[in-house]
Structures are given as C-alpha cells and as structure tokens.
Write an enzyme that holds these catalytic residues in place. Structure first.
Site, short mmCIF file in Angstrom:
data_model
loop_
_atom_site.label_atom_id
_atom_site.label_comp_id
_atom_site.label_asym_id
_atom_site.label_seq_id
_atom_site.Cartn_x
_atom_site.Cartn_y
_atom_site.Cartn_z
N LYS A 118 -12.40 2.29 15.62
CA LYS A 118 -11.35 2.71 16.56
C LYS A 118 -11.79 2.49 18.01
CE LYS A 118 -10.03 6.22 13.19
NZ LYS A 118 -10.07 7.66 12.86
N ARG B 143 -0.99 -0.99 -6.56
CA ARG B 143 -1.69 -1.35 -7.79
C ARG B 143 -1.08 -0.70 -9.03
NH1 ARG B 143 -7.83 -0.39 -5.81
NH2 ARG B 143 -6.76 1.37 -4.85
N GLU C 209 -0.48 0.68 16.27
CA GLU C 209 -0.58 2.02 16.86
C GLU C 209 -1.27 3.00 15.93
OE1 GLU C 209 -0.84 4.75 19.29
OE2 GLU C 209 0.52 3.23 20.07
N ALA D 287 3.64 6.03 1.37
CA ALA D 287 4.69 6.93 0.87
C ALA D 287 5.26 7.77 2.00
CB ALA D 287 4.11 7.83 -0.22
N THR E 32 -0.99 7.75 0.74
CA THR E 32 -0.35 8.84 1.49
C THR E 32 0.43 8.32 2.69
OG1 THR E 32 -2.39 9.19 2.74
CG2 THR E 32 -2.06 10.56 0.79
N ILE F 218 -1.58 10.34 17.54
CA ILE F 218 -1.77 10.33 18.99
C ILE F 218 -1.40 8.93 19.50
CG2 ILE F 218 -3.42 10.64 20.87
CD1 ILE F 218 -5.14 12.28 18.99
N VAL G 200 -5.57 3.87 15.36
CA VAL G 200 -6.46 4.72 16.16
C VAL G 200 -5.84 6.10 16.33
CG1 VAL G 200 -7.57 5.06 18.41
CG2 VAL G 200 -7.42 2.76 17.42
N GLY H 88 0.84 -1.19 0.00
CA GLY H 88 0.00 0.00 0.00
C GLY H 88 0.87 1.24 0.00
#
Length: 437
Positions: free
Chosen positions: A208, A47, A132, A18, A15, A139, A135, A12
C-alpha cells in the site's frame, strides 16, 4: 456509452466481491443517480459455484475461467477481486487492458509490483486502471492523493496501513502481554489470518505504501528497493519503555522525496510521540498521512478492510468510469520506475532495545560501540530481570533501552554489527526509528 447501462464482470466472489454485488443492489437508486446511468453485474467468476455467498447470483453468466470473463462481449468493465501479484489475477488484468476494457481492482500486491507495466498497457490501449480499494479499504486515500491534492507538491505520504498489526500493537500496549498471545487472540477474533505472515511481517502495508508513494511523486517506486520490517520482534517490554518515554509504537509507512529528488521510503515499526494524532489511531483502524507544500500535514482515518468499506471503494471507481472520468494511472503521464534510496541514507533519532546479561561493564561495552560510530546517547532505561520474559531463558538478563540523538541509520547498523560478538548481549536487538509525525 453515457446513458447506457454499464455492465460489470466480477472475478473473485469472496467477501469483497459478494459485498460489491450486495452494495450495488441495495443502493441501486442512489448509485444510478450519482453515476448518471444504470450499473449492473452481468457476469462473475469464482472457483466454487456451489458455495453460498449470501447473494443471489441467478441469471448471471458464470465463467469457470476468470480470463474468459475479460473476453465476454457483454462485460464493459472488469472488476479484479481475486488477489495476488501473479497467476490468474495478473493475467486477467493484462487481458482486459489489452482488449481496451477498463479494470477496477483492489489488488495492492499487483499494483505495487507490476503497476508500471500495467500503467503502460492501459495507456497503450486507451483505457483505465482504477484501484481506490487497494489502499486502506473505505478510506478515500487514492482519491485524496491523486485528485484532491493534484495541484500540490507532496513532500511526504504514509501512515498506518494494516489493521491487523495496529490491533496487535494496540492490544499489546493496553494489556502488557507479548506478541504471540495477542496474535493468537487476533486470529480467534478473525482479525488475523491463520497464516498471518503477509500482515505481521509488513508486506501488506508495504504494498500500500508503494502505491501511495507512486501517486504522491508521480512515478511508481521499485518495490524490491523498499525497506520492510514487521512487528514480530516487538516485546511487551518495548511497549513499557515506549510508555515511560512518552511514545507509542506503530507499524508506520513513510515515503519522502528529498531535495535531490531521491525517495526515502520504509515500512517499519516506529516510535511516535503520544501527542501525535496518528498515535491515537488504535485497534483495526487505518490512517493515511500526507504533507504538501501548500496543503500542509493531513490525516484521514477509518476502517482499512472488510466487505463494506472495500466494496464501497470499488464502486466509487466504477461510478467514476460511468461518469466518463479518466485519469492516468499514477496521476500523470507515466514515468520510469524509481528505486528508493538505500536504508543507510536515512537519518533521525533511534530507539535500541537489547537483552543483556546482568553483570558489571555491560553498559560500558554498549556505549563504547555507540561512541566508536559517533552516536550520541539521549536516554537510557533498564527494567528488572523479570520483565525480560522469554528472552531470559536460563540466564539472568535484563531489557535495556537506549534512545539516541539525531544520527544516521548507517551508524546505527554499524553499532548493531559491533554488538553482535558481545557475549553479554542475548538474542536479537530491536532497532526502531523515532518519527516526529
């Protein structure tokens, strides 16, 4: 493997994917110092090979099939950043865990729905599943609940867990405009997707909450038992009523364990006092709320999404793996999934908004329904007809808001059923719980 280079495979390259590549390269020196070893990406899968992602992928092994990435002998740790509860994301994670390879994921839907089974796979194959980034973006919510509060007995966990909804509700409150107008604005600004249903109907935040509840109480909750509502039915008049009554409206997740061990959990719009710290978490920010027997109430807030914060959270998990840190998926040895208590078991004070025909006897009909189900009325407010907005249509209707004393949700649901046949009630009523956070 300590001291050796840790090799990552990323499935994947949106955003977040990368962003992980960029973060790892720009902060390589600090990451190596903190991890105690070098960490580098050796393989990727996405993809479209031709898309410009703003990072140099030359020299990396490219897998068209993400499942093949899990079997790549050069890959030590698999980063699943595809998303979605099913399909290639689920298969990739299962394949990697069965092969004994640690997995780091940002996939809240996968964890919320299949977390119990994946935890079992990780334990059976003596490997790790870390999440981590699933959620509240950057944070450190998972670390707070699973590690920072590991010695405490948590009685409550939740918070504001979707920045899109928080932005929309904040803008509605500040501008006085309705949901549809603000949603269109949020889409134009890139805060909301073209299809915003996962966000505005509460599902993203509910995933979440399910993860936080599983960590807080030491066992995964059955996601289909969690009560979920979104924010589509919040009107401008609700924001006005809330302001007059000293509240703010937030899409709020809340999970509690009662004295009998049952978990009460819901993701829904709520009224919170204007003086509460969480009431002042605005815009695209998220906030995670915990309450422990020893630690008391705690609130942490920050940006809940975006390439930077989420990539940072992903790499925090990778650094833990590089250090040799190994934790059970749900913070303790796995236990069976637990169903949340039925919605009818909840109790509290409630806000009920109705659009009603402006004629004599209407309030008497409504208060009669409240009386019949033992609901005591604390306050009632009515606005002028023009504030009813689109609900008015060709009829003269007014928005009417009622606030109850402490009562059961079962009683409030019965009141709603009793109001349905009344010709004087127009459209769908809005019921919101009042949370004293």
């Amino acid at each position: 493997m300590n001291g050796q280079t840790l090799h990552l495979g990323i499935a994947g390259l949106g955003t977040v994917g990368a962003g992980v590549v960029r973060l790892l390269r720009e902060n390589a020196q600090a990451i190596t110092a903190r991890a105690g070893r070098t960490i580098e990406v050796v393989a990727v899968s996405a993809r479209d090979r031709t898309r410009d992602r703003g990072v140099d992928l030359a020299g990396l092994t490219w897998h068209d099939d993400p499942i093949a990435l899990a079997s790549d002998p050069k890959v030590d740790v698999v980063l699943e950043l595809i998303g979605g509860a099913e399909g290639s994301a689920r298969t990739l994670v299962e394949t990697a865990l069965k092969a004994g390879k640690p997995v780091v994921t940002a996939n809240k839907a996968l964890l919320a729905i299949h977390g119990a089974a994946l935890a079992t796979l990780a334990r059976e194959n003596n490997t790790s599943l870390l999440f981590e980034a699933s959620v509240a973006g950057g944070i450190p919510a998972i670390k707070l609940v699973r590690e920072g509060l590991a010695a405490d007995n948590l009685v409550r966990v939740g918070g504001i867990l979707n920045g899109t909804c928080n932005y929309i509700l904040t803008a509605m409150r500040e501008s006085g405009r309705d949901f549809g107008d603000i949603l269109a604005e949020a889409q134009a600004l890139g805060y909301a997707e073209a299809d915003p249903s996962t966000d505005v109907d509460g599902w993203d935040a509910a995933h979440k909450l399910a993860i936080l509840a599983g960590l807080a109480f030491g066992q995964p909750v059955r996601f289909d038992s969690l009560h979920v509502e979104g924010i589509r039915n919040i009107a401008a008049c609700d924001q006005a009523f809330a302001r007059e009554m000293g509240y703010r409206i937030k899409l709020l997740g809340s999970a509690r364990r009662d004295e009998q061990g049952a978990i009460e959990a819901s993701m829904r719009p709520c009224m919170v006092p204007q003086s509460a710290p969480i009431a002042n978490v605005d815009g695209v920010f998220n906030a995670v709320l915990t309450e422990g027997a020893f630690s008391g109430p705690m609130l942490i807030e920050g940006r809940g999404a975006g390439a930077g914060p989420t990539a940072s959270a992903v790499m925090a998990d990778v650094i833990d793996l590089a250090r040799g840190t190994a934790l059970p998926v749900w913070g303790m040895d796995p236990r069976p999934e637990i169903a949340c208590a039925p919605r009818e078991n909840l109790a509290g004070q409630y806000y009920l908004r109705l659009f009603v025909q402006d004629r004599p006897g209407v309030v008497a009909d409504i208060t009669a329904a409240l009386r019949d189900y033992g609901v005591s009325l604390r306050a009632l407010s009515q606005h002028a007809a023009e504030e009813a907005g689109k609900a008015a249509s060709s009829q003269t209707v007014v928005p009417l808001a009622l606030v109850t004393h402490e009562t059961s949700e079962a009683a409030m649901l019965s009141v709603l059923t009793a109001l349905e046949p009344l010709e004087t009630v127009v459209g769908t009523p809005l019921l919101m719980k009042i949370e004293t956070v």
